[in-house]
Design an enzyme around this catalytic site. Structure first.
Site, PDB file in Angstrom:
ATOM      1  CD  GLU A  46      14.594  -7.282   7.164  1.00 30.70           C
ATOM      2  OE1 GLU A  46      13.432  -7.499   7.551  1.00 30.70           O
ATOM      3  OE2 GLU A  46      14.980  -7.527   6.011  1.00 30.70           O
ATOM      4  CB  SER A  93       8.573  -8.213   7.647  1.00 32.84           C
ATOM      5  OG  SER A  93       7.176  -8.268   7.877  1.00 32.84           O
ATOM      6  CB  CYS A 117      15.051  -8.746   0.693  1.00 34.74           C
ATOM      7  SG  CYS A 117      15.272  -9.142  -1.023  1.00 34.74           S
ATOM      8  CD  GLU A 121       0.078  -1.434   3.061  1.00 40.22           C
ATOM      9  OE1 GLU A 121       0.585  -2.240   2.239  1.00 40.22           O
ATOM     10  OE2 GLU A 121      -0.080  -1.697   4.271  1.00 40.22           O
TER      11      GLU A 121
HETATM   12  P1  NAD Z   1       5.634  -6.149   5.202  1.00 41.13           P
HETATM   13  O1  NAD Z   1       5.805  -7.510   5.788  1.00 41.13           O
HETATM   14  O2  NAD Z   1       5.248  -5.037   6.102  1.00 41.13           O
HETATM   15  O3  NAD Z   1       4.503  -6.198   4.049  1.00 41.13           O
HETATM   16  C1  NAD Z   1       4.541  -7.146   3.017  1.00 41.13           C
HETATM   17  C2  NAD Z   1       3.129  -7.302   2.457  1.00 41.13           C
HETATM   18  O4  NAD Z   1       2.284  -7.858   3.465  1.00 41.13           O
HETATM   19  C3  NAD Z   1       2.468  -5.988   2.029  1.00 41.13           C
HETATM   20  O5  NAD Z   1       1.710  -6.218   0.864  1.00 41.13           O
HETATM   21  C4  NAD Z   1       1.592  -5.632   3.212  1.00 41.13           C
HETATM   22  O6  NAD Z   1       0.446  -4.891   2.852  1.00 41.13           O
HETATM   23  C5  NAD Z   1       1.205  -6.972   3.767  1.00 41.13           C
HETATM   24  N1  NAD Z   1       1.045  -6.970   5.228  1.00 41.13           N
HETATM   25  C6  NAD Z   1       1.651  -6.125   6.116  1.00 41.13           C
HETATM   26  N2  NAD Z   1       1.280  -6.434   7.367  1.00 41.13           N
HETATM   27  C7  NAD Z   1       0.442  -7.488   7.280  1.00 41.13           C
HETATM   28  C8  NAD Z   1      -0.257  -8.268   8.242  1.00 41.13           C
HETATM   29  N3  NAD Z   1      -0.166  -8.014   9.545  1.00 41.13           N
HETATM   30  N4  NAD Z   1      -1.029  -9.285   7.811  1.00 41.13           N
HETATM   31  C9  NAD Z   1      -1.129  -9.562   6.498  1.00 41.13           C
HETATM   32  N5  NAD Z   1      -0.485  -8.852   5.537  1.00 41.13           N
HETATM   33  C10 NAD Z   1       0.298  -7.842   5.925  1.00 41.13           C
HETATM   34  O7  NAD Z   1       6.976  -5.819   4.408  1.00 41.13           O
HETATM   35  P2  NAD Z   1       7.420  -4.433   3.782  1.00 41.13           P
HETATM   36  O8  NAD Z   1       7.771  -3.490   4.868  1.00 41.13           O
HETATM   37  O9  NAD Z   1       6.475  -4.001   2.731  1.00 41.13           O
HETATM   38  O10 NAD Z   1       8.761  -4.900   3.022  1.00 41.13           O
HETATM   39  C11 NAD Z   1       9.998  -5.042   3.644  1.00 41.13           C
HETATM   40  C12 NAD Z   1      10.225  -6.464   4.133  1.00 41.13           C
HETATM   41  O11 NAD Z   1      10.154  -7.380   3.044  1.00 41.13           O
HETATM   42  C13 NAD Z   1      11.611  -6.648   4.719  1.00 41.13           C
HETATM   43  O12 NAD Z   1      11.499  -7.463   5.849  1.00 41.13           O
HETATM   44  C14 NAD Z   1      12.380  -7.351   3.625  1.00 41.13           C
HETATM   45  O13 NAD Z   1      13.482  -8.125   4.026  1.00 41.13           O
HETATM   46  C15 NAD Z   1      11.318  -8.206   3.043  1.00 41.13           C
HETATM   47  N6  NAD Z   1      11.657  -8.608   1.688  1.00 41.13           N
HETATM   48  C16 NAD Z   1      12.090  -9.888   1.509  1.00 41.13           C
HETATM   49  C17 NAD Z   1      12.453 -10.312   0.256  1.00 41.13           C
HETATM   50  C18 NAD Z   1      12.941 -11.695   0.034  1.00 41.13           C
HETATM   51  O14 NAD Z   1      13.155 -12.042  -1.105  1.00 41.13           O
HETATM   52  N7  NAD Z   1      13.118 -12.528   1.038  1.00 41.13           N
HETATM   53  C19 NAD Z   1      12.364  -9.420  -0.829  1.00 41.13           C
HETATM   54  C20 NAD Z   1      11.913  -8.127  -0.611  1.00 41.13           C
HETATM   55  C21 NAD Z   1      11.558  -7.733   0.670  1.00 41.13           C
END
Ligand code: NAD
Length: 496
Positions: free
Chosen positions: A382, A226, A281, A176
């Protein structure tokens, strides 16, 4: 105020949303748009569109599917600058970095153009007398992708080109925080000739995610985010009987041995730790310096950081942009205070850095902690910002032990000029993606991307052969054609 709405059935939704959230310009700190937040009803609507489109799309001949992939690839190529501009405007990363993200996503589209070859099954002739056996791969159904803010084009492109090429229909739930690239991609798909309903976008928060995780007509979920969210998605989707792969967070270590090319190592540390303001990431977030390498590295890293241009992502002179939101910037900044209170040594301190003319932007300068230990939260957590930590190890074995004891296992790198040491690392390190004198070892599209331990829940990595496997179900056929010589009732279990 501009409204970014869902994209369902080949067009933007026009109804005024019941729920919405702010989208910022990270370089100025201003709210630039509102994004619709899905309700369970919105998710139902998207799933219904994807379900309607499924039988016809699954039936489209492979060569025709490949042609649509090629057309989409051409449109991504033609619009790459615009896609990059949109990424920068909502994410904040610098334009060159945004271009790199589009290019890496495009490589997965190019991989998916080879779908007629990728879906070839196996055939064994005469497995029994005049009996043949063969395997075919068929689509899974309606599949969904839930993606993070940090790569709003590349991470969705790890998923949907392969899912769609395999004959599935797709629902994307992007972050979002930077939702616009997904709608632009919807427009490109429509222009490429993809039938309506094959690619859909629902925007929003947990409500949208839960709607997809619980929907009986969604067969598979890919997610990246995450670790707590990845674990939740993995458990919930699995409980609801879905196929699921959920990629999580990371703490990526770079081990530097004293024999390494230390200038190359320092260049790589600065690029991999502070590129995209540390919001990758695969960012290097912990350096493990062995023996004398540590002191030498600190001086070299400081020199390079001092000349870094921090500024708005849209300025071609900027090398590092702001963080994605004010809240995230504050969280990252709070880790610097925590590190100091834990006793780490802040040897590069750019907390007070200001960007002229962008005083309200979400900027935080690059920082480096030395003398960090494995008990400190700046090491264990992280941080996902431009805050790098350095640990000292007296032996190489101790360095490997540090990496392997960490809960994450996404990426790692070793810098050395000793081939034997590098080979030991690739063999012993418990991490999914390994770089040898390469700081960010993101696999090419024809290999698969994924971590170990708390960095991935599920059995398959994304894209490459594992992606094709994830988005298809295997069927094995045993076939015989009637033969007058093979008659008679036999109640025994068939054997040769
Ligand atoms: P996030 O976990 O906050 O959000 C990821 C997705 O989940 C978003 O679409 C969000 O709307 C949704 N979301 C958020 N909270 C939620 C909840 N409580 N219940 C259900 N859905 C939920 O991650 P972010 O801040 O957008 O991105 C950064 C994170 O992503 C970092 O931890 C990073 O390491 C990770 N990441 C990992 C990789 C990988 O390949 N392993 C790649 C890119 C990013």
């Amino acid at each position: 105020m501009k409204l970014i709405n869902h994209w369902i059935d080949g067009r933007p939704v026009e109804d005024k949303p019941e729920r919405a959230g702010d989208v910022y310009d990270p370089a100025t700190g201003e709210t630039q748009a509102q994004v619709a937040y899905a309700t369970p009803g919105t998710v139902d609507r998207a799933v219904a569109a994807a379900k309607r489109a499924l039988p016809e799309w699954a039936d489209v001949p492979l060569a025709h599917k490949a042609r649509i992939m090629f057309a989409f690839r051409e449109l991504v190529e033609k619009n790459k600058q615009e896609l990059g501009r949109i990424i920068t405007s909502e994410h904040g990363k610098v334009v060159g970095d945004a271009a790199g993200e589009v290019a890496r996503g495009q490589e997965v589209v190019e991989f998916a153009c080879g779908i007629p070859h990728l879906l070839k099954g196996e055939f064994s002739e005469n497995v029994s007398s005049r009996v043949d056996s063969y395997s075919i791969r068929q689509p899974v159904g309606v599949v969904a992708g839930i993606t993070p803010f940090n790569f709003p084009v590349m991470v969705p492109m790890w998923m949907f080109p392969i899912a769609i090429a395999c004959g599935n229909t797709f629902i994307l739930k992007p972050s979002e925080k930077d939702p616009s690239p997904s709608n632009f991609i919807g427009e490109l798909w429509a222009e490429a000739g993809l039938p309506a309903g094959v690619f859909n976008v629902v925007h929003g928060d947990k409500v949208a995610v839960d709607g997809l995780l619980e929907h009986p007509d969604v067969s598979a979920i890919s997610s990246v985010g995450s670790t707590p969210v990845a674990r939740y998605i993995y458990e919930t989707a699995a409980r609801n009987g879905k196929r699921v792969q959920a990629l999580g967070g990371a703490k990526n270590h770079m081990v530097v041995l004293p024999d390494a090319d230390l200038d190359l190592a320092a260049d790589s540390i600065v690029g991999a730790a502070y590129g995209s303001a540390g919001q990758r990431c695969m960012a290097i977030s912990a350096v493990v310096a062995v023996g004398a390498a540590g002191d030498e590295l600190i001086d070299r890293v400081r020199e390079r950081v001092d000349s870094l241009e921090v500024g708005p992502g849209s300025d071609p002179a900027s090398e590092m942009g702001p963080l994605v939101t004010g809240r995230h910037r504050d969280k990252v900044a709070s880790y610097i205070e925590t590190g100091l209170s834990e006793g780490a040594d802040l040897v590069i301190d750019n907390r007070e850095m200001k960007v002229d003319g962008h005083e309200n932007g979400f900027f935080l300068g690059p920082c480096l902690f030395d003398e960090v230990t494995t008990e400190m939260s700046v090491y264990k957590d992280e941080i996902f910002g431009p805050v790098l930590v350095m640990l000292r190890a007296s032996t190489y074995d101790e360095a490997i032990q540090i990496v392997n004891s960490n809960r994450y296992g996404n990426g790692t790198a070793i810098f050395t000029n000793d081939g034997g040491a590098a080979r030991k690392f690739q063999r012993e390190v418990e991490v999914g993606m390994v770089g040898i004198n390469v700081p960010i070892p993101v696999p090419m599209a024809f290999y698969s991307f994924g971590g170990w331990k708390d960095s991935l829940f599920g059995d398959t990595h994304v894209h490459g052969g594992e992606g094709v496997k994830f988005y298809t179900r295997q069927k094995t056929v045993t076939s015989r054609w009637p033969d007058p010589e093979q008659r008679g009732v036999n109640l025994g279990f068939p054997q040769n």
